[in-house]
Write a protein that holds these residues in place. Structure first.
Motif, PDB file in Angstrom:
ATOM      1  N   GLN A  20     -39.724  17.062 -24.327  1.00 37.80           N
ATOM      2  CA  GLN A  20     -40.058  17.709 -23.051  1.00 37.80           C
ATOM      3  C   GLN A  20     -40.123  19.228 -23.231  1.00 37.80           C
ATOM      4  OE1 GLN A  20     -36.969  16.318 -20.324  1.00 37.80           O
ATOM      5  NE2 GLN A  20     -38.603  15.477 -19.060  1.00 37.80           N
ATOM      6  N   VAL A  21     -39.111  19.783 -23.893  1.00 33.81           N
ATOM      7  CA  VAL A  21     -39.073  21.235 -24.104  1.00 33.81           C
ATOM      8  C   VAL A  21     -40.283  21.668 -24.934  1.00 33.81           C
ATOM      9  CG1 VAL A  21     -37.780  23.142 -25.151  1.00 33.81           C
ATOM     10  CG2 VAL A  21     -36.557  21.364 -23.863  1.00 33.81           C
ATOM     11  N   GLU A  23     -43.217  20.206 -25.275  1.00 30.64           N
ATOM     12  CA  GLU A  23     -44.449  20.098 -24.492  1.00 30.64           C
ATOM     13  C   GLU A  23     -44.555  21.227 -23.473  1.00 30.64           C
ATOM     14  OE1 GLU A  23     -46.029  17.127 -21.064  1.00 30.64           O
ATOM     15  OE2 GLU A  23     -45.338  16.177 -22.922  1.00 30.64           O
ATOM     16  N   ARG A  24     -43.476  21.475 -22.745  1.00 29.66           N
ATOM     17  CA  ARG A  24     -43.507  22.494 -21.696  1.00 29.66           C
ATOM     18  C   ARG A  24     -43.620  23.903 -22.261  1.00 29.66           C
ATOM     19  NH1 ARG A  24     -39.159  19.639 -17.599  1.00 29.66           N
ATOM     20  NH2 ARG A  24     -40.379  17.746 -17.448  1.00 29.66           N
ATOM     21  N   GLY A  25     -43.012  24.117 -23.418  1.00 27.41           N
ATOM     22  CA  GLY A  25     -43.084  25.429 -24.044  1.00 27.41           C
ATOM     23  C   GLY A  25     -44.285  25.595 -24.957  1.00 27.41           C
ATOM     24  N   GLU A  26     -45.043  24.514 -25.121  1.00 27.51           N
ATOM     25  CA  GLU A  26     -46.215  24.506 -26.007  1.00 27.51           C
ATOM     26  C   GLU A  26     -45.856  25.010 -27.400  1.00 27.51           C
ATOM     27  OE1 GLU A  26     -49.560  26.385 -24.074  1.00 27.51           O
ATOM     28  OE2 GLU A  26     -49.256  25.215 -22.248  1.00 27.51           O
ATOM     29  N   ALA A  33     -38.655  24.323 -30.452  1.00 28.34           N
ATOM     30  CA  ALA A  33     -38.116  23.861 -29.179  1.00 28.34           C
ATOM     31  C   ALA A  33     -36.589  23.826 -29.234  1.00 28.34           C
ATOM     32  CB  ALA A  33     -38.675  22.482 -28.840  1.00 28.34           C
ATOM     33  N   TRP A 101     -40.922  32.251 -20.986  1.00 25.06           N
ATOM     34  CA  TRP A 101     -41.558  30.965 -21.270  1.00 25.06           C
ATOM     35  C   TRP A 101     -40.513  29.994 -21.830  1.00 25.06           C
ATOM     36  CZ3 TRP A 101     -46.367  29.580 -19.947  1.00 25.06           C
ATOM     37  CH2 TRP A 101     -46.931  28.467 -20.539  1.00 25.06           C
ATOM     38  N   ASP A 102     -39.695  30.475 -22.789  1.00 21.78           N
ATOM     39  CA  ASP A 102     -38.637  29.651 -23.390  1.00 21.78           C
ATOM     40  C   ASP A 102     -37.658  29.169 -22.321  1.00 21.78           C
ATOM     41  OD1 ASP A 102     -39.653  30.112 -25.986  1.00 21.78           O
ATOM     42  OD2 ASP A 102     -38.375  31.872 -26.271  1.00 21.78           O
ATOM     43  N   ALA A 105     -39.230  26.498 -20.086  1.00 22.89           N
ATOM     44  CA  ALA A 105     -39.398  25.210 -20.771  1.00 22.89           C
ATOM     45  C   ALA A 105     -38.072  24.463 -20.850  1.00 22.89           C
ATOM     46  CB  ALA A 105     -39.967  25.436 -22.173  1.00 22.89           C
TER      47      ALA A 105
END
Length: 140
Positions: A20-21, A23-26, A33, A101-102, A105
Motif C-alpha cells: 500500500q505504501v 503504491e501510494r508513494g509511487e 517504501a 509525499w512520504d 503514503a
C-alpha cells in the motif's frame, strides 16, 4: 503446522502494508517504501501515548508496530508542517515536498489499518491538521 500459518500471515500483512505504501508513494521498490514507513512511524510514535498507541500498533505488522511503540523522542508535539520537516531531515536526500509525499503514503496506509474509530482517537492526541496528513480531512 499452525506456526507456519502465523508466520505466513505476518509476512502477508507486512507485504500488504508495504505494498500500500509503495503504491501510494509511487516508490520504485519495497525498500524505499519501508524506509519511509520506518521514519514516519518512529516520528508518529513520539506523538501518541497509552492505549491509543498500543491499539494502533496492534493493527500494524509486527516490525512496524515495534517502531511505533519505541519511537524517536520528541520534546514537544510537532505541528503537521514541522512533522513533514522532521521526516525530511531523517530521510537522506529528501526535500519537504518529497517528505510530504512520504508522510501521506505512510499515514494513509496507517489510517486504513486503524479504521475510523481508532483514527479519530489517534487524531485527538495530535495537533490540529494531522487529519490532512492521514488523507482523512475532518469536517470543521
Amino acid at each position: 503446522m499452525a506456526e507456519k500459518g502465523v508466520a505466513a500471515d505476518v509476512t502477508v500483512r507486512w507485504e500488504a502494508f508495504l505494498g500500500q505504501v509503495k503504491e501510494r508513494g509511487e516508490y520504485d521498490s519495497l525498500h524505499e517504501a519501508e524506509r519511509a514507513a520506518r521514519v514516519v512511524l518512529a516520528l508518529l510514535g513520539a506523538h501518541l501515548v497509552g492505549e491509543v498507541r498500543a491499539r494502533l500498533a496492534a493493527r500494524l505488522p509486527e516490525g512496524f508496530a515495534l517502531i511505533l511503540l519505541n519511537p524517536l523522542q520528541s520534546a514537544e508535539p510537532l505541528s503537521p508542517e514541522r512533522f513533514v520537516r522532521a521526516t525530511a531531515a531523517w530521510i537522506e536526500g529528501a526535500t519537504e515536498q518529497t517528505a510530504a509525499w512520504d508522510v501521506g503514503a505512510v499515514l494513509s496506509a496507517v489510517a486504513d489499518a486503524a479504521g475510523d474509530d481508532l483514527l479519530d482517537q489517534t487524531l485527538l492526541q495530535l495537533p490540529a491538521g494531522y487529519d490532512l496528513l492521514f488523507g482523512r480531512p475532518q469536517p470543521t
